[in-house]
Scaffold this motif. Structure first.
Motif, mmCIF file in Angstrom:
data_model
loop_
_atom_site.group_PDB
_atom_site.id
_atom_site.type_symbol
_atom_site.label_atom_id
_atom_site.label_comp_id
_atom_site.label_asym_id
_atom_site.label_seq_id
_atom_site.Cartn_x
_atom_site.Cartn_y
_atom_site.Cartn_z
ATOM 1 N N ASN A 98 24.964 -53.261 20.826
ATOM 2 C CA ASN A 98 25.796 -53.015 19.646
ATOM 3 C C ASN A 98 25.308 -51.765 18.899
ATOM 4 O OD1 ASN A 98 25.845 -54.333 16.354
ATOM 5 N ND2 ASN A 98 27.679 -53.685 17.432
ATOM 6 N N LYS A 99 25.708 -50.592 19.429
ATOM 7 C CA LYS A 99 25.220 -49.322 18.872
ATOM 8 C C LYS A 99 25.654 -49.134 17.437
ATOM 9 C CE LYS A 99 27.715 -47.592 22.193
ATOM 10 N NZ LYS A 99 27.945 -46.715 23.305
ATOM 11 N N GLU A 100 26.814 -49.747 17.056
ATOM 12 C CA GLU A 100 27.320 -49.533 15.699
ATOM 13 C C GLU A 100 26.308 -50.003 14.651
ATOM 14 O OE1 GLU A 100 29.006 -51.103 18.107
ATOM 15 O OE2 GLU A 100 30.981 -50.176 18.376
ATOM 16 N N VAL A 136 20.066 -51.061 25.433
ATOM 17 C CA VAL A 136 20.924 -51.422 26.561
ATOM 18 C C VAL A 136 21.934 -50.313 26.860
ATOM 19 C CG1 VAL A 136 22.787 -52.993 27.263
ATOM 20 C CG2 VAL A 136 20.674 -53.916 26.314
ATOM 21 N N ASP A 137 22.374 -49.611 25.830
ATOM 22 C CA ASP A 137 23.289 -48.495 26.036
ATOM 23 C C ASP A 137 22.675 -47.642 27.157
ATOM 24 O OD1 ASP A 137 25.536 -47.091 25.441
ATOM 25 O OD2 ASP A 137 24.953 -46.533 23.410
ATOM 26 N N SER A 138 23.457 -47.295 28.165
ATOM 27 C CA SER A 138 22.855 -46.750 29.392
ATOM 28 C C SER A 138 22.077 -45.458 29.132
ATOM 29 C CB SER A 138 23.925 -46.517 30.456
ATOM 30 O OG SER A 138 24.894 -45.624 29.971
ATOM 31 N N GLU A 139 22.559 -44.628 28.200
ATOM 32 C CA GLU A 139 21.875 -43.360 27.906
ATOM 33 C C GLU A 139 20.505 -43.623 27.279
ATOM 34 O OE1 GLU A 139 24.831 -44.279 27.027
ATOM 35 O OE2 GLU A 139 26.185 -42.917 28.079
ATOM 36 N N HIS A 140 20.472 -44.547 26.333
ATOM 37 C CA HIS A 140 19.221 -44.819 25.613
ATOM 38 C C HIS A 140 18.264 -45.601 26.485
ATOM 39 C CE1 HIS A 140 22.540 -43.935 23.064
ATOM 40 N NE2 HIS A 140 21.678 -43.388 22.221
ATOM 41 N N MET A 167 33.788 -39.932 20.458
ATOM 42 C CA MET A 167 33.032 -40.556 19.364
ATOM 43 C C MET A 167 31.919 -41.430 19.927
ATOM 44 S SD MET A 167 32.235 -40.927 16.319
ATOM 45 C CE MET A 167 33.385 -40.530 15.018
ATOM 46 N N ASN A 168 32.151 -42.012 21.106
ATOM 47 C CA ASN A 168 31.079 -42.819 21.694
ATOM 48 C C ASN A 168 29.811 -41.981 21.822
ATOM 49 O OD1 ASN A 168 29.945 -45.159 22.983
ATOM 50 N ND2 ASN A 168 30.071 -44.015 24.899
ATOM 51 N N LYS A 169 29.967 -40.732 22.279
ATOM 52 C CA LYS A 169 28.775 -39.879 22.416
ATOM 53 C C LYS A 169 28.219 -39.544 21.041
ATOM 54 C CE LYS A 169 28.231 -39.965 25.782
ATOM 55 N NZ LYS A 169 27.495 -40.978 26.578
ATOM 56 N N GLY A 170 29.121 -39.354 20.069
ATOM 57 C CA GLY A 170 28.666 -39.075 18.708
ATOM 58 C C GLY A 170 27.842 -40.238 18.158
ATOM 59 N N LEU A 171 28.338 -41.458 18.358
ATOM 60 C CA LEU A 171 27.579 -42.632 17.903
ATOM 61 C C LEU A 171 26.238 -42.685 18.634
ATOM 62 C CD1 LEU A 171 30.404 -45.372 17.822
ATOM 63 C CD2 LEU A 171 29.561 -44.012 15.909
ATOM 64 N N GLU A 172 26.253 -42.290 19.903
ATOM 65 C CA GLU A 172 25.009 -42.341 20.692
ATOM 66 C C GLU A 172 23.995 -41.275 20.257
ATOM 67 O OE1 GLU A 172 26.950 -44.414 24.657
ATOM 68 O OE2 GLU A 172 26.206 -42.373 24.819
ATOM 69 N N VAL A 173 24.495 -40.135 19.781
ATOM 70 C CA VAL A 173 23.571 -39.126 19.230
ATOM 71 C C VAL A 173 22.843 -39.730 18.020
ATOM 72 C CG1 VAL A 173 23.486 -36.929 17.980
ATOM 73 C CG2 VAL A 173 24.823 -37.107 20.093
#
Ligand code: NDP
Ligand code: MG
Length: 392
Positions: free
Chosen positions: A124-126, A149-153, A220-226
């Motif tokens: 839950n990145k949010e 868990v987010d694959s990038e992180h 925006m997904n990438k923005g949230l991930e940044v």
């Protein structure tokens, strides 16, 4: 034996996690499962995993859940409401919490699990975006561990020595997040004007819930991930880069001072990151096909188009603005994405609504969860007003 609470069990991440867990009956026990409104899917999962507790977030459905559990001959207890979710996340039934609820609705249970010192598997990145400083405080107080868990992180975590060291001391120069580019990569603004929710949700590489699918289409997904990377790893905005990589095989990279760049690769299947997070520091079978490098003709990389995909630029802007700007960005995005999915807002207007909302609300410091929830609601009201005025 790890005792796992799967919050958001009926979603895409929930299903992948339960698939991995079911492969290792001697290692994990599922003691808590939750859903929002999907009682039938929740009861079906209870039949398979026999948890102690089933939680339905919508309080109106508690009776229905209890009745259906009983009718299915299950001894699983039923509870309902957001408070019950947070209580279960912090309670004695579990030592590991998979935070896989979508959106701001996941924040309270994520913070509760962190404060209680659980192993927090964060999808839950949010909640990291909204409440970064509070999440870090809660982790410090609770003394538990967070595995992304987010694959990038998760990839970055795997490429750092010891998971999450202070980056400067580890000689890290840059974190490089990969983005697939989503279903609309390469399109111009004019070509995006009339796209539909179905087109936006047809992601080329990943099968995901509808909200994150739209976020992937807008970037925006990438923005949230940044922002998530800033919170989880303490990297400054200037030390977090995004590169578009359409094959989604390189899940992210870490660049070191000596010029070495470490990457984690694998097939695009969330069960890899989930298995890693569930078993860390050990490794377990995830049911994912081996990566056949020779069969993959190429790995391509390109710069993101920030003019067409404004949401990524807006996320950097909110991160640099500081305070609760990321929470306002997230709230406006959730409202705009809901409206897009409902067919009442054009795709390109998602970024416009977010930009206008941030323009109306100067950032304030993040003090506590209550104030943050109030600010989240203010941003949602502002975004709705902007939408009514300009688009609906
Ligand atoms: P889904 O939409 O597939 O599932 C969402 C889950 O959350 C469902 O169990 C849903 O219950 C529950 N839920 C929805 N709203 C609420 C609410 N208000 N209160 C409590 N529970 C709620 O989402 P995903 O599995 O795709 O995503 C989950 C999270 O993981 C998101 O934060 C996403 O960004 C992140 N993530 C997802 C990835 C993926 O591959 N899917 C990859 C990386 C991160 P119900 O079924 O009853 O509606
Ligand atoms: Mg991701």
């Amino acid at each position: 034996m790890r005792r796992v609470a799967v919050l958001g069990a009926t979603g895409s991440i929930g299903a992948s996690a339960l698939d991995v867990i079911a492969r290792h009956p001697g290692r994990f026990r599922v003691d808590v499962l939750s859903a929002h409104r999907n009682v039938d899917a929740l009861v079906e999962l209870c039949g398979r995993f026999r948890p102690e507790l089933a939680l339905i977030a919508d309080p109106a459905l508690e009776g229905t859940l209890a009745r259906k559990l009983k009718a299915a001959g299950l001894r699983t207890e039923a509870a309902a409401g957001a408070d019950a979710l947070a209580e279960a996340a912090a309670g004695p039934l579990c030592d590991t919490v998979l935070a896989a609820i979508v959106g701001a609705a996941g924040m309270a249970s994520t913070l509760a699990a962190a404060r209680a010192g659980k192993r927090l598997l964060l999808a839950n990145k949010e909640s990291a975006v909204m409440a970064g400083p509070l999440l870090l405080d809660a982790l410090r107080v609770g003394g538990g561990e967070l595995i992304p868990v987010d694959s990038e992180h998760n990839a970055i975590f795997q490429c750092l020595p010891g998971g999450r060291p202070p980056l400067a001391r580890a000689g890290v120069r840059r974190l490089i997040l990969t983005a697939s580019g989503g279903p609309f990569r390469g399109r111009t603004r004019a070509e995006l004007a009339g796209v539909t929710p179905e087109q936006a949700c047809a992601h080329p590489n990943w099968r995901m819930g509808r909200k994150i699918s739209v976020d992937s289409a807008t970037l925006m997904n990438k923005g949230l991930e940044v922002i998530e990377a800033h919170v989880l790893f303490g990297a400054s905005p200037d030390a977090i880069d995004v590169v578009v990589h359409p094959q989604s095989l390189v899940h992210s990279l870490v660049e070191y001072a000596d010029g070495s760049v470490l990457a984690e690769l694998g097939n695009p299947d969330m069960r890899t990151a989930l298995a890693h997070a569930l078993a860390w520091p050990e490794r377990i079978e995830a049911g994912v096909a081996p990566l056949d490098l020779a069969a993959r003709a190429q790995l391509a990389f390109e710069r993101p188009d920030l003019e067409t995909f404004r949401c990524l630029a807006l996320a950097y802007q909110a991160l640099r603005a500081g305070g609760d700007a990321p929470a306002l960005l997230n709230a406006a995005n959730e409202v705009a994405v809901d409206a897009f999915l409902a067919g009442t807002l054009p795709f390109l207007a998602i970024a416009e609504v977010i930009e206008a909302t941030l323009g109306e609300l100067p950032p304030a410091p993040v003090v506590d969860a209550e104030t943050l929830i109030h600010r989240d609601l203010t941003a949602r009201d502002t975004a709705r007003r902007i939408m009514r005025r300009a688009f609906c």
